[in-house]
Enzyme design. Sequence first.
Site, PDB file in Angstrom:
ATOM      1  N   SER A  58       3.068   0.026  28.525  1.00 20.27           N
ATOM      2  CA  SER A  58       3.750   0.370  27.278  1.00 20.27           C
ATOM      3  C   SER A  58       3.140  -0.367  26.087  1.00 20.27           C
ATOM      4  CB  SER A  58       5.227  -0.011  27.362  1.00 20.27           C
ATOM      5  OG  SER A  58       5.822   0.590  28.483  1.00 20.27           O
TER       6      SER A  58
HETATM    7  N1  SAH Z   1       6.498  -1.592  32.763  1.00 22.03           N
HETATM    8  C1  SAH Z   1       5.198  -1.044  33.053  1.00 22.03           C
HETATM    9  C2  SAH Z   1       5.078   0.382  32.529  1.00 22.03           C
HETATM   10  C3  SAH Z   1       4.738   1.275  33.647  1.00 22.03           C
HETATM   11  S1  SAH Z   1       4.749   3.012  33.348  1.00 22.03           S
HETATM   12  C4  SAH Z   1       4.092  -1.929  32.556  1.00 22.03           C
HETATM   13  O1  SAH Z   1       4.355  -2.941  31.891  1.00 22.03           O
HETATM   14  O2  SAH Z   1       2.932  -1.649  32.875  1.00 22.03           O
HETATM   15  C5  SAH Z   1       6.091   3.535  34.358  1.00 22.03           C
HETATM   16  C6  SAH Z   1       5.990   3.232  35.836  1.00 22.03           C
HETATM   17  O3  SAH Z   1       7.156   3.751  36.447  1.00 22.03           O
HETATM   18  C7  SAH Z   1       4.806   3.916  36.528  1.00 22.03           C
HETATM   19  O4  SAH Z   1       4.022   2.943  37.159  1.00 22.03           O
HETATM   20  C8  SAH Z   1       5.467   4.864  37.523  1.00 22.03           C
HETATM   21  O5  SAH Z   1       4.749   4.989  38.736  1.00 22.03           O
HETATM   22  C9  SAH Z   1       6.808   4.178  37.755  1.00 22.03           C
HETATM   23  N2  SAH Z   1       7.888   5.030  38.270  1.00 22.03           N
HETATM   24  C10 SAH Z   1       8.208   6.301  37.928  1.00 22.03           C
HETATM   25  N3  SAH Z   1       9.279   6.718  38.640  1.00 22.03           N
HETATM   26  C11 SAH Z   1       9.668   5.670  39.433  1.00 22.03           C
HETATM   27  C12 SAH Z   1      10.708   5.487  40.405  1.00 22.03           C
HETATM   28  N4  SAH Z   1      11.591   6.450  40.711  1.00 22.03           N
HETATM   29  N5  SAH Z   1      10.788   4.298  41.027  1.00 22.03           N
HETATM   30  C13 SAH Z   1       9.899   3.291  40.758  1.00 22.03           C
HETATM   31  N6  SAH Z   1       8.892   3.411  39.865  1.00 22.03           N
HETATM   32  C14 SAH Z   1       8.776   4.591  39.208  1.00 22.03           C
END
Ligand code: SAH
Length: 228
Positions: free
Chosen positions: A62
């Site tokens: 993000s």
């Molecule tokens: N907080 C992260 C942002 C990651 S983007 C950072 O600092 O990098 C969102 C993430 O959510 C992705 O890696 C995606 O694979 C994960 N995601 C999506 N649906 C999910 C679920 N049901 N359970 C766990 N992770 C999930």
Amino acid sequence: MNTQDINKRIRLIMDLRAKGITDTAVLSAMERVPRDYFVPDAVRDQAWEDMALPIGRGQTISQPLVVASMTQALKLSDRDKVLEIGTGCGYQTAVLSKLCRRVYTIERHKFLLRHAEERYRALKTHNVTAIAGDGMKGWPTMHGVDQAPFDKIIVTAAARDKPPQALLDQLHIGGMMIIPVGESGNQMLKLYTKESDEAYAVRDLMAVRFVPLLPNIASNSEDGHEAA
Ligand code: SAH
């Protein structure tokens, strides 16, 4: 760290202040967590810019302003137990870990989770527990032990129309959850405060763009080792 790196960090922190982040504990945590260490080589030069970047498997880290806004909105205390859904590269987790007692984090891509865990180890971040799973179901009972309820919950992928009920259920009364809600192109960051088992106060914070929350753990083909 060389002078140029220090300057980049300071510039980002000043940028975040100018954009309305006033919580000095949040700003200090973001100054100390090396964002460049969480992104792929190809985009490392941009790690201290206020922008989202690709991290592989079609996912993104993000934008720092969004990380700062979400973290600030949760009003974390060093006694808080926090649940994070969507570990990704682990950057948001590392920021949270500096501001609360313990972070429990769930990621559906094993590939991303493995790399995030390596980073926590290398950075000596010891108050994080990370698992692969479907975060929409909340933190599972493991070996007969429940971690829920949590003081705060942060979801870093977007729910289509409303927060998963399992997550609201795992929140302490008086606790807060921050989650983007909406279809791609029309998402709002929402802050829920749990007032009783059935009642929640909801506040809209800002328009955002997140990848969607997806069900289940990523399949082998989705989580394969080909280039992302
Ligand atoms: N907080 C992260 C942002 C990651 S983007 C950072 O600092 O990098 C969102 C993430 O959510 C992705 O890696 C995606 O694979 C994960 N995601 C999506 N649906 C999910 C679920 N049901 N359970 C766990 N992770 C999930």
